[in-house]
Enzyme design. Structure first.
Site, PDB file in Angstrom:
ATOM      1  N   ILE A 106       0.824  -1.209   0.000  1.00  0.00           N
ATOM      2  CA  ILE A 106       0.000   0.000   0.000  1.00  0.00           C
ATOM      3  C   ILE A 106       0.857   1.258   0.000  1.00  0.00           C
ATOM      4  CG2 ILE A 106      -0.265   0.124   2.516  1.00  0.00           C
ATOM      5  CD1 ILE A 106      -2.883   0.961  -0.236  1.00  0.00           C
ATOM      6  N   GLU A 164      -7.077  -2.183   5.975  1.00  0.00           N
ATOM      7  CA  GLU A 164      -6.992  -2.846   7.281  1.00  0.00           C
ATOM      8  C   GLU A 164      -5.811  -3.802   7.340  1.00  0.00           C
ATOM      9  OE1 GLU A 164      -7.386  -6.202   6.748  1.00  0.00           O
ATOM     10  OE2 GLU A 164      -8.022  -5.760   4.696  1.00  0.00           O
ATOM     11  N   GLY A 308      -5.467  -7.215   1.256  1.00  0.00           N
ATOM     12  CA  GLY A 308      -5.963  -6.235   2.223  1.00  0.00           C
ATOM     13  C   GLY A 308      -5.139  -4.965   2.133  1.00  0.00           C
ATOM     14  N   GLU A 309      -5.037  -4.262   3.251  1.00  0.00           N
ATOM     15  CA  GLU A 309      -4.249  -3.020   3.360  1.00  0.00           C
ATOM     16  C   GLU A 309      -4.882  -1.849   2.616  1.00  0.00           C
ATOM     17  OE1 GLU A 309      -0.265  -3.590   1.909  1.00  0.00           O
ATOM     18  OE2 GLU A 309       0.121  -5.320   3.214  1.00  0.00           O
ATOM     19  N   GLY A 310      -5.987  -2.076   1.905  1.00  0.00           N
ATOM     20  CA  GLY A 310      -6.489  -1.070   0.974  1.00  0.00           C
ATOM     21  C   GLY A 310      -5.849  -1.183  -0.391  1.00  0.00           C
TER      22      GLY A 310
END
Length: 341
Positions: A106, A164, A308-310
């Site tokens: 990210i 997240e 995840g992580e955006g």
């Protein structure tokens, strides 16, 4: 207009019933500009849809993406003690440090597409309770997590992305999704392999979700109560962020399964609560497609991502910038001296 910070769960619930509508005038103006650009009508497909969506919530015929926020929330889950993740809980802390050092995916996406990245760690030394034996959070803990997300959204932001990090949070998202939308087809339809579970780990995950739903049965009709009992701090923070973004008329690009489960709480509380959101992608987590259908979102991308992580929303940010560049930079037929239809 900026709303006062809610301080009770009742106030968060009440806000869901007083959500602003899209700006129809801005959409009409964006559509009118699009109609005179040097291309056949509809030739840019969903890029045109993106522009109208941004116009609706920014209130501008020519939307902008000068101020893009990506906020990654991190939390730990007590249910990990049941062997439902391929990685230990301490990885959450280690990855937060990696974010802060600029070493995660990210970070690279935020840098590439010109977004500001913030990481908010939520009581990592104090995991939520194992929701197979007790509610994951007390009401005060839920409110604190909702507030953390709420406070992360800054007025004047052009586009917001919530990401997240939390070992075990696909199990939380699976349980929450099943509570919100039902599980008549079986628990397995909401449970995937997450970070790479083997068959035995997947069976443990399904058993944990089934146990949690049975334990909390009778208390899950209210979406915020379901979030309290089955969610995590980072999940609740994303819920609070998406709600505040709606109140501030900030468009939101939704990431993967966990982010969509967090947002789905609002959709169940108030149909249409996610009208300011667009789904960035459909992840490789099997239940994500099912959840997207449940909240009425068609993803922009499907790249087999499951990080995840955006990160999926970070990739889709490139599409956002492409749509805006065409809408704002293309010549009209009159400007280019091209005969229109």
């Amino acid at each position: 207009m900026q709303s006062p910070d809610p301080v009770t769960l009742a106030e968060f619930r009440a806000l869901c019933a007083a959500l602003p509508a899209p700006d129809a005038g801005a959409v009409a103006a964006a559509r009118a500009r699009d109609a005179v650009l040097t291309k056949p009508p509809g030739a840019l497909g969903r890029l045109e849809e993106i522009t109208r969506w941004l116009a609706a919530w920014q209130g501008r015929a020519v939307p902008e993406a000068g101020r893009v926020q990506i906020t990654v929330f991190a939390g730990n889950h007590g249910v990990t003690a049941r062997g439902i993740s391929a990685f230990p809980a301490e990885v959450t802390v280690q990855m937060v440090e990696n974010f802060r050092q600029g070493g995660a995916a990210i970070n690279q996406l935020a840098r590439t597409f010109g977004a500001e990245l913030e990481v908010i760690a939520l009581d990592l030394d104090r995991p939520t309770r194992d929701f197979c034996s007790a509610p994951a959070m007390e009401e005060a803990e839920l409110v604190a997590a909702l507030q953390a997300g709420w406070q992360s959204v800054r007025p004047g932001t052009d586009l917001y992305i919530a990401g997240e990090m939390g070992i075990g949070n696909t199990t939380s998202a699976a349980a929450l999704s099943a509570a919100l939308f039902g599980h008549d087809g079986g628990i397995a339809g909401w449970c995937g392999r997450g970070t790479g579970l083997d068959d035995a780990g997947l069976r443990r995950k399904e058993a944990a979700v089934a146990l949690a739903l049975a334990l909390h049965d009778g208390h899950l009709a209210d979406p915020f109560e379901a979030l309290c009992r089955l969610g995590g701090r980072e999940v609740a923070a994303m819920t609070g962020a998406v709600l505040h973004a709606r109140l501030l008329r900030v468009p939101v690009l939704l990431d993967g399964f966990i982010a969509c489960a967090a947002a789905a709480v609002l959709e169940r509380a108030q149909p249409g609560a996610l009208d300011h959101c667009m789904a960035a992608h459909q992840s490789a987590e099997g239940a994500h497609g099912r959840l997207l259908q449940a909240i009425g979102k068609e993803p922009l991308l499907s790249l087999g991502l499951r990080l995840g992580e955006g990160s999926g929303a970070g990739v889709a940010l490139g599409l956002i910038r492409a749509a805006l560049a065409c809408h704002s930079g293309m010549a009209t037929f009159a400007e280019a001296g091209v005969s229109g239809a």
